[in-house]
Design a protein around this motif. Structure first.
Motif, PDB file in Angstrom:
ATOM      1  N   ILE A  66     -15.091 -14.000 -22.084  1.00 33.41           N
ATOM      2  CA  ILE A  66     -15.092 -15.141 -21.580  1.00 33.41           C
ATOM      3  C   ILE A  66     -14.481 -14.890 -20.045  1.00 33.41           C
ATOM      4  O   ILE A  66     -14.976 -15.501 -18.949  1.00 33.41           O
ATOM      5  N   ARG A  74     -19.595 -18.661 -16.868  1.00 32.15           N
ATOM      6  CA  ARG A  74     -18.366 -19.298 -17.792  1.00 32.15           C
ATOM      7  C   ARG A  74     -18.858 -20.948 -17.977  1.00 32.15           C
ATOM      8  O   ARG A  74     -18.828 -21.292 -19.087  1.00 32.15           O
ATOM      9  N   GLU A  78     -19.282 -21.947 -21.579  1.00 36.86           N
ATOM     10  CA  GLU A  78     -17.962 -22.424 -22.332  1.00 36.86           C
ATOM     11  C   GLU A  78     -18.273 -23.432 -23.586  1.00 36.86           C
ATOM     12  O   GLU A  78     -17.765 -23.065 -24.607  1.00 36.86           O
ATOM     13  N   CYS A  81     -19.668 -21.277 -26.484  1.00 38.26           N
ATOM     14  CA  CYS A  81     -18.379 -20.432 -26.800  1.00 38.26           C
ATOM     15  C   CYS A  81     -17.431 -21.223 -27.956  1.00 38.26           C
ATOM     16  O   CYS A  81     -17.100 -20.755 -28.880  1.00 38.26           O
ATOM     17  N   HIS A  82     -17.282 -22.499 -27.445  1.00 42.20           N
ATOM     18  CA  HIS A  82     -16.362 -23.346 -28.239  1.00 42.20           C
ATOM     19  C   HIS A  82     -16.847 -23.602 -29.358  1.00 42.20           C
ATOM     20  O   HIS A  82     -16.063 -23.712 -30.559  1.00 42.20           O
TER      21      HIS A  82
END
Length: 195
Positions: A66, A74, A78, A81-82
C-alpha cells in the motif's frame, strides 16, 4: 509449518502484500481482547512486509504494498485492502472457499497489476506470565501466552492458496519474538535459499 508447494513460479509476476491483521484473545476463554498493542502492530507490519518483500523479490516476484503504489491507486484500492485485511483469518485457511472475494481480487488485480496477494494473520493468545517459585517449591511455571503468525499467497485469478506457512512462539509479541517467527515462516518459502 504449513503447506509448501515446491513448484511455485512467481518470477516476473505481481504480488501485492497486505498489511498484517493482529488480534488478541484470552488464552483461556478465547474471547477477543479489544486493545491491540500499537507498538507490536508497528513492529509486526514493518518486519513482516520487509521480510516478505525480501523473500518474494529474491524469488523473482514484483512486489507492491500500500505504501509503494501511487496516490490514485491507493485511493482506489484502500477499501478493498481493508476488507481483505479484516478477513485475513478466513483468507489464510486452506479449506476455506475464497470465491466470495473474487470481485475484490479482480479489482485489486486490475488496479495494481498483480497476480497474487499475500495475507498475514497474527493471533496473540494472552495468558499468564511464566516464572519460578524458587522460595516455596522450586517449581517452574511456563508462560501460557502464544504468538502465532499464519500467511497465505493467494492466486487472484483462481482464488486458491499457492503457498501457506505458519510459525508460533510461546511468548507475547515482542520484537525479537516477531522477528524470529517471521524468519522461521519465510525460510520455508519454495525457492528461497538465502536463509
Amino acid at each position: 509449518l504449513g503447506v509448501n508447494q515446491e513448484n511455485i513460479d512467481i518470477r516476473d509476476r505481481g504480488i501485492f502484500i497486505l498489511e498484517p491483521l493482529l488480534v488478541y484473545e484470552n488464552a483461556y476463554t478465547e474471547q477477543k481482547i479489544g486493545n491491540v498493542d500499537e507498538v507490536a502492530k508497528g513492529i509486526l507490519s514493518k518486519e513482516a512486509i520487509s521480510r516478505a518483500t525480501e523473500v518474494l523479490s529474491y524469488c523473482g516476484g514484483k512486489v507492491n504494498t500500500i505504501s509503494s503504489i501511487t496516490d490514485s491507486e491507493r485511493t482506489l484500492i484502500e477499501p478493498i485492502c481493508h476488507k481483505l485485511q479484516d478477513n485475513a483469518e478466513d483468507l489464510v485457511k486452506q479449506w476455506k472457499n475464497k470465491s466470495g472475494y473474487s470481485n475484490d481480487f479482480a479489482l485489486l488485480r486490475d488496479a495494481v497489476k498483480c497476480d497474487f496477494v499475500l495475507v498475514h494473520f497474527v493471533k496473540v493468545k494472552v495468558g499468564v506470565a511464566g516464572g519460578w517459585d524458587f522460595v516455596a517449591t522450586g517449581t517452574v511455571i511456563p508462560e501460557t501466552s502464544t504468538t502465532t503468525i499464519k500467511t497465505a499467497l493467494i492466486d487472484i485469478n483462481s482464488a486458491k492458496i499457492l503457498w501457506s506457512g505458519s510459525s508460533i512462539e510461546r511468548s507475547m509479541p515482542q520484537k525479537h519474538v516477531l522477528t524470529r517467527c517471521i524468519k522461521t515462516l519465510y525460510n520455508t518459502f519454495p525457492g528461497y535459499s538465502k536463509k
